[in-house]
Design a protein around this motif. Structure first.
Motif, PDB file in Angstrom:
ATOM      1  N   GLU A  42       0.815  -1.217   0.000  1.00 14.28           N
ATOM      2  CA  GLU A  42       0.000   0.000   0.000  1.00 14.28           C
ATOM      3  C   GLU A  42       0.851   1.270   0.000  1.00 14.28           C
ATOM      4  OE1 GLU A  42      -2.726  -0.037   3.275  1.00 14.28           O
ATOM      5  OE2 GLU A  42      -3.896  -1.691   2.440  1.00 14.28           O
ATOM      6  N   TYR A  43       2.161   1.129   0.162  1.00 16.74           N
ATOM      7  CA  TYR A  43       3.072   2.266   0.289  1.00 16.74           C
ATOM      8  C   TYR A  43       3.786   2.481  -1.037  1.00 16.74           C
ATOM      9  CZ  TYR A  43       2.298   1.801   5.295  1.00 16.74           C
ATOM     10  OH  TYR A  43       1.723   1.741   6.533  1.00 16.74           O
ATOM     11  N   SER A  44       3.748   3.703  -1.544  1.00 19.78           N
ATOM     12  CA  SER A  44       4.364   4.009  -2.829  1.00 19.78           C
ATOM     13  C   SER A  44       5.837   4.389  -2.675  1.00 19.78           C
ATOM     14  CB  SER A  44       3.631   5.165  -3.502  1.00 19.78           C
ATOM     15  OG  SER A  44       4.223   5.429  -4.762  1.00 19.78           O
ATOM     16  N   PHE A  45       6.648   3.925  -3.607  1.00 25.83           N
ATOM     17  CA  PHE A  45       8.055   4.331  -3.666  1.00 25.83           C
ATOM     18  C   PHE A  45       8.294   5.266  -4.850  1.00 25.83           C
ATOM     19  CE2 PHE A  45       7.539   0.414  -6.022  1.00 25.83           C
ATOM     20  CZ  PHE A  45       8.168   0.687  -7.215  1.00 25.83           C
ATOM     21  N   ARG A  46       7.256   5.506  -5.647  1.00 20.71           N
ATOM     22  CA  ARG A  46       7.381   6.384  -6.821  1.00 20.71           C
ATOM     23  C   ARG A  46       7.552   7.833  -6.383  1.00 20.71           C
ATOM     24  NH1 ARG A  46       2.891   5.883 -11.103  1.00 20.71           N
ATOM     25  NH2 ARG A  46       3.260   8.017 -10.576  1.00 20.71           N
ATOM     26  N   ALA A  47       8.557   8.497  -6.923  1.00 24.89           N
ATOM     27  CA  ALA A  47       8.835   9.894  -6.557  1.00 24.89           C
ATOM     28  C   ALA A  47       7.628  10.787  -6.805  1.00 24.89           C
ATOM     29  CB  ALA A  47      10.051  10.404  -7.321  1.00 24.89           C
ATOM     30  N   ALA A  48       6.866  10.514  -7.858  1.00 24.26           N
ATOM     31  CA  ALA A  48       5.697  11.335  -8.170  1.00 24.26           C
ATOM     32  C   ALA A  48       4.644  11.275  -7.063  1.00 24.26           C
ATOM     33  CB  ALA A  48       5.082  10.885  -9.493  1.00 24.26           C
ATOM     34  N   ASP A  49       4.653  10.211  -6.275  1.00 21.54           N
ATOM     35  CA  ASP A  49       3.683  10.041  -5.188  1.00 21.54           C
ATOM     36  C   ASP A  49       4.208  10.533  -3.839  1.00 21.54           C
ATOM     37  OD1 ASP A  49       2.005   8.786  -7.016  1.00 21.54           O
ATOM     38  OD2 ASP A  49       2.705   6.779  -6.479  1.00 21.54           O
ATOM     39  N   ILE A  50       5.479  10.885  -3.783  1.00 19.70           N
ATOM     40  CA  ILE A  50       6.107  11.283  -2.523  1.00 19.70           C
ATOM     41  C   ILE A  50       6.457  12.764  -2.599  1.00 19.70           C
ATOM     42  CG2 ILE A  50       8.023  10.889  -0.934  1.00 19.70           C
ATOM     43  CD1 ILE A  50       8.142   7.999  -2.065  1.00 19.70           C
ATOM     44  N   PRO A  51       5.770  13.600  -1.821  1.00 17.13           N
ATOM     45  CA  PRO A  51       6.016  15.040  -1.904  1.00 17.13           C
ATOM     46  C   PRO A  51       7.377  15.441  -1.344  1.00 17.13           C
ATOM     47  CG  PRO A  51       4.408  14.564  -0.186  1.00 17.13           C
ATOM     48  CD  PRO A  51       4.712  13.271  -0.869  1.00 17.13           C
ATOM     49  N   GLU A  52       7.998  16.404  -2.025  1.00 18.55           N
ATOM     50  CA  GLU A  52       9.228  17.007  -1.512  1.00 18.55           C
ATOM     51  C   GLU A  52       8.867  17.948  -0.373  1.00 18.55           C
ATOM     52  OE1 GLU A  52      12.999  17.754  -4.218  1.00 18.55           O
ATOM     53  OE2 GLU A  52      11.277  18.888  -4.891  1.00 18.55           O
ATOM     54  N   GLY A  53       9.831  18.169   0.517  1.00 21.41           N
ATOM     55  CA  GLY A  53       9.631  19.137   1.573  1.00 21.41           C
ATOM     56  C   GLY A  53       9.800  18.542   2.949  1.00 21.41           C
ATOM     57  N   SER A  54       9.504  19.368   3.949  1.00 21.69           N
ATOM     58  CA  SER A  54       9.581  18.963   5.345  1.00 21.69           C
ATOM     59  C   SER A  54       8.167  18.817   5.880  1.00 21.69           C
ATOM     60  CB  SER A  54      10.320  20.024   6.161  1.00 21.69           C
ATOM     61  OG  SER A  54      11.640  20.154   5.699  1.00 21.69           O
ATOM     62  N   TYR A  55       7.911  17.701   6.533  1.00 20.58           N
ATOM     63  CA  TYR A  55       6.590  17.456   7.093  1.00 20.58           C
ATOM     64  C   TYR A  55       6.681  16.352   8.147  1.00 20.58           C
ATOM     65  CZ  TYR A  55       6.901  14.376   2.964  1.00 20.58           C
ATOM     66  OH  TYR A  55       7.326  13.522   1.987  1.00 20.58           O
ATOM     67  N   GLN A  56       5.563  16.132   8.812  1.00 17.81           N
ATOM     68  CA  GLN A  56       5.514  15.087   9.824  1.00 17.81           C
ATOM     69  C   GLN A  56       4.894  13.828   9.235  1.00 17.81           C
ATOM     70  OE1 GLN A  56       3.574  16.786  13.310  1.00 17.81           O
ATOM     71  NE2 GLN A  56       5.578  17.381  14.105  1.00 17.81           N
ATOM     72  N   ALA A  57       5.461  12.694   9.637  1.00 17.44           N
ATOM     73  CA  ALA A  57       4.964  11.407   9.174  1.00 17.44           C
ATOM     74  C   ALA A  57       5.221  10.366  10.257  1.00 17.44           C
ATOM     75  CB  ALA A  57       5.660  11.001   7.876  1.00 17.44           C
TER      76      ALA A  57
END
Length: 111
Positions: A19-34
Motif C-alpha cells: 500500500e506504500y508508494s516508492f514512486r517519486a511522483a507520489d512522494i512530496p518534496e519538503g519537510s513534514y511530519q509522518a
C-alpha cells in the motif's frame, strides 16, 4: 525501540507494504511530519525500507535509509534506523535527487 523485520515477518504482523508508494511522483518534496509505521530490511540494496504515513494527508510512502559505506551504520542525523521507534511521529525532509528518485534527507522523532 524497534529493529527492522523481514518481509515475511511484516506480512505475519498484518502490515501491508504494497500500500506504500516508492514512486517519486507520489512522494512530496519538503519537510513534514509522518508516522514510521514499520521498517523492513531492504531486499536489493543495503538499507532499511521505512514505511511512513504522512500525518496531514494519510499518504503512504516508502523511503529507504541506506547504510553509510564508511561507518557501516544506518543513520540520518541523530537517528539510527536499526533501533529507531516505530509507530512514532517523525519530522522528515524529502528531496528528489538528480535521477528523480525521492530521498529521505532527515528524520527526527517528535518528542
Amino acid at each position: 525501540m524497534s529493529n527492522p523485520i523481514s518481509w515475511n515477518q511484516a506480512l505475519e504482523a498484518e502490515h501491508t507494504p504494497k500500500e506504500y508508494s516508492f514512486r517519486a511522483a507520489d512522494i512530496p518534496e519538503g519537510s513534514y511530519q509522518a508516522t514510521l509505521d514499520f521498517k523492513i530490511w531492504a531486499d536489493k540494496v543495503t538499507g532499511i525500507s521505512c514505511y511512513f504515513t504522512k500525518a496531514d494527508s494519510g499518504e503512504k510512502m516508502l523511503l529507504t535509509v541506506y547504510r553509510d559505506r564508511t561507518t557501516r551504520e544506518y543513520v540520518l542525523g541523530d537517528t539510527d534506523f536499526r533501533d529507531s521507534p516505530i509507530e512514532a511521529l517523525y519530522n522528515i525532509e524529502v528531496k528528489h535527487n538528480s535521477k528523480g528518485n525521492a530521498k529521505l534527507v532527515s528524520a527526527t522523532p517528535v518528542n
